[in-house]
Design a protein around this motif. Structure first.
Motif, PDB file in Angstrom:
ATOM      1  N   GLY A  19      17.121  -4.425   0.539  1.00 33.32           N
ATOM      2  CA  GLY A  19      16.046  -5.031  -0.894  1.00 33.32           C
ATOM      3  C   GLY A  19      14.808  -3.322  -1.069  1.00 33.32           C
ATOM      4  O   GLY A  19      14.600  -4.404  -2.113  1.00 33.32           O
ATOM      5  N   GLY A  20      14.800  -2.781  -0.470  1.00 29.62           N
ATOM      6  CA  GLY A  20      14.024  -1.820  -0.505  1.00 29.62           C
ATOM      7  C   GLY A  20      14.107  -0.881  -2.378  1.00 29.62           C
ATOM      8  O   GLY A  20      14.927  -1.271  -2.640  1.00 29.62           O
ATOM      9  N   SER A  21      13.591  -0.011  -2.121  1.00 22.62           N
ATOM     10  CA  SER A  21      13.292   0.631  -3.413  1.00 22.62           C
ATOM     11  C   SER A  21      12.608   1.940  -3.805  1.00 22.62           C
ATOM     12  O   SER A  21      11.848   2.881  -2.877  1.00 22.62           O
ATOM     13  N   GLU A  22      13.395   2.494  -4.248  1.00 22.96           N
ATOM     14  CA  GLU A  22      12.294   3.847  -4.577  1.00 22.96           C
ATOM     15  C   GLU A  22      10.817   4.097  -4.636  1.00 22.96           C
ATOM     16  O   GLU A  22       9.916   4.953  -4.207  1.00 22.96           O
ATOM     17  N   ALA A  23      10.279   2.564  -5.473  1.00 28.61           N
ATOM     18  CA  ALA A  23       9.106   2.529  -5.316  1.00 28.61           C
ATOM     19  C   ALA A  23       7.986   1.911  -4.151  1.00 28.61           C
ATOM     20  O   ALA A  23       6.997   2.298  -3.472  1.00 28.61           O
ATOM     21  N   ASP A  24       9.167   1.888  -3.112  1.00 32.12           N
ATOM     22  CA  ASP A  24       8.854   1.926  -1.861  1.00 32.12           C
ATOM     23  C   ASP A  24       8.053   3.080  -1.313  1.00 32.12           C
ATOM     24  O   ASP A  24       7.515   3.737  -0.041  1.00 32.12           O
ATOM     25  N   VAL A  25       9.271   4.547  -1.719  1.00 33.34           N
ATOM     26  CA  VAL A  25       8.824   5.428  -1.310  1.00 33.34           C
ATOM     27  C   VAL A  25       7.387   6.097  -2.393  1.00 33.34           C
ATOM     28  O   VAL A  25       6.834   6.798  -1.600  1.00 33.34           O
ATOM     29  N   SER A  26       7.831   6.333  -3.204  1.00 38.66           N
ATOM     30  CA  SER A  26       7.116   6.646  -4.084  1.00 38.66           C
ATOM     31  C   SER A  26       5.717   6.517  -4.813  1.00 38.66           C
ATOM     32  O   SER A  26       4.297   6.946  -5.759  1.00 38.66           O
ATOM     33  N   GLY A  27       5.468   4.719  -4.322  1.00 39.25           N
ATOM     34  CA  GLY A  27       4.227   4.133  -4.647  1.00 39.25           C
ATOM     35  C   GLY A  27       2.904   4.562  -3.690  1.00 39.25           C
ATOM     36  O   GLY A  27       1.911   4.039  -3.644  1.00 39.25           O
ATOM     37  N   SER A  28       3.957   5.233  -2.464  1.00 38.10           N
ATOM     38  CA  SER A  28       2.831   5.401  -1.117  1.00 38.10           C
ATOM     39  C   SER A  28       1.936   6.842  -1.703  1.00 38.10           C
ATOM     40  O   SER A  28       2.014   7.995  -2.614  1.00 38.10           O
ATOM     41  N   THR A  29       0.361   6.177  -1.287  1.00 36.21           N
ATOM     42  CA  THR A  29      -0.367   7.637  -1.478  1.00 36.21           C
ATOM     43  C   THR A  29      -0.656   8.400  -0.335  1.00 36.21           C
ATOM     44  O   THR A  29      -1.533   9.421  -0.428  1.00 36.21           O
ATOM     45  N   TYR A  30       0.183   8.135   0.939  1.00 34.84           N
ATOM     46  CA  TYR A  30      -0.258   8.893   1.855  1.00 34.84           C
ATOM     47  C   TYR A  30       0.471  10.836   1.701  1.00 34.84           C
ATOM     48  O   TYR A  30       1.729  10.633   1.762  1.00 34.84           O
ATOM     49  N   VAL A  31      -0.060  11.059   1.897  1.00 35.07           N
ATOM     50  CA  VAL A  31       0.574  12.410   1.711  1.00 35.07           C
ATOM     51  C   VAL A  31       1.162  13.186   3.150  1.00 35.07           C
ATOM     52  O   VAL A  31       0.530  13.281   3.848  1.00 35.07           O
ATOM     53  N   LEU A  32       2.604  13.497   3.519  1.00 28.02           N
ATOM     54  CA  LEU A  32       3.550  13.731   4.467  1.00 28.02           C
ATOM     55  C   LEU A  32       1.869  15.445   5.217  1.00 28.02           C
ATOM     56  O   LEU A  32       2.181  15.668   4.379  1.00 28.02           O
ATOM     57  N   THR A  33       2.644  15.644   6.170  1.00 26.69           N
ATOM     58  CA  THR A  33       2.042  16.635   7.232  1.00 26.69           C
ATOM     59  C   THR A  33       3.370  16.674   7.987  1.00 26.69           C
ATOM     60  O   THR A  33       4.001  15.935   8.140  1.00 26.69           O
TER      61      THR A  33
END
Length: 159
Positions: A19-33
């Motif tokens: 039930g998730g979407s691309e928005a759940d991934v791209s909507g985050s402001t967290y930058v991966l290290t």
């Protein structure tokens, strides 16, 4: 899952099935290290969600979103992440007893075929528990990577 898909595409399909979407991934402001793991990203997404005061998301959606994010990071720079997965590169952990787990590569590229192969190996070893991992950036040590599914002799396969 289709073995021709990248790991991030496979994880995105799983996220959408929850039930998730691309928005759940791209909507985050967290930058991966480079040192982030699925678990650390889930923690950061949960903190970000609470800080924004938004709706509480299902933990499985947070976990699947983190799997997509980690996988995309690894695909963008596969040389930097020794455990970066290739499509269908499943690993089986067999838990023989508390504190005694072994890992082996699964020759099947499709998750359903991998489950059949893994169940035969678990039963042949006389073990009660096993788990299939997709080693997205997790390396090849038991318990690392993204959990695809778990097996308990009394229950069968479950997520």
């Amino acid at each position: 899952m289709n073995s021709r898909q990248s790991s991030s595409e496979q994880f995105m399909r799983y996220l959408k099935s929850l039930g998730g979407s691309e928005a759940d991934v791209s909507g985050s402001t967290y930058v991966l290290t480079p040192d982030d793991t699925v678990e650390s990203v889930v923690s950061r997404l949960r903190i970000e969600q609470q800080a924004d005061g938004g709706d509480t998301k299902d933990p499985s959606i947070l976990h699947a979103s983190a799997q997509v994010m980690i996988s995309r990071r690894d695909e963008g720079d596969p040389g930097r992440h020794a455990g970066a997965s290739q499509a269908g590169a499943y690993q089986l952990d067999i838990r023989h007893s508390p504190g005694s787990t072994t890992r082996e590569s699964i020759p099947s590229k499709d998750i359903e075929d991998a489950k059949v192969w893994a169940r035969e190996r678990i039963e042949a070893q006389g073990a009660q528990f096993g788990a299939i991992f997709f080693p997205a950036g997790g390396g090849d040590a038991p318990g690392t990577g993204a959990l695809a599914t778990s097996f308990d002799r009394s229950v069968g396969w479950y997520r």
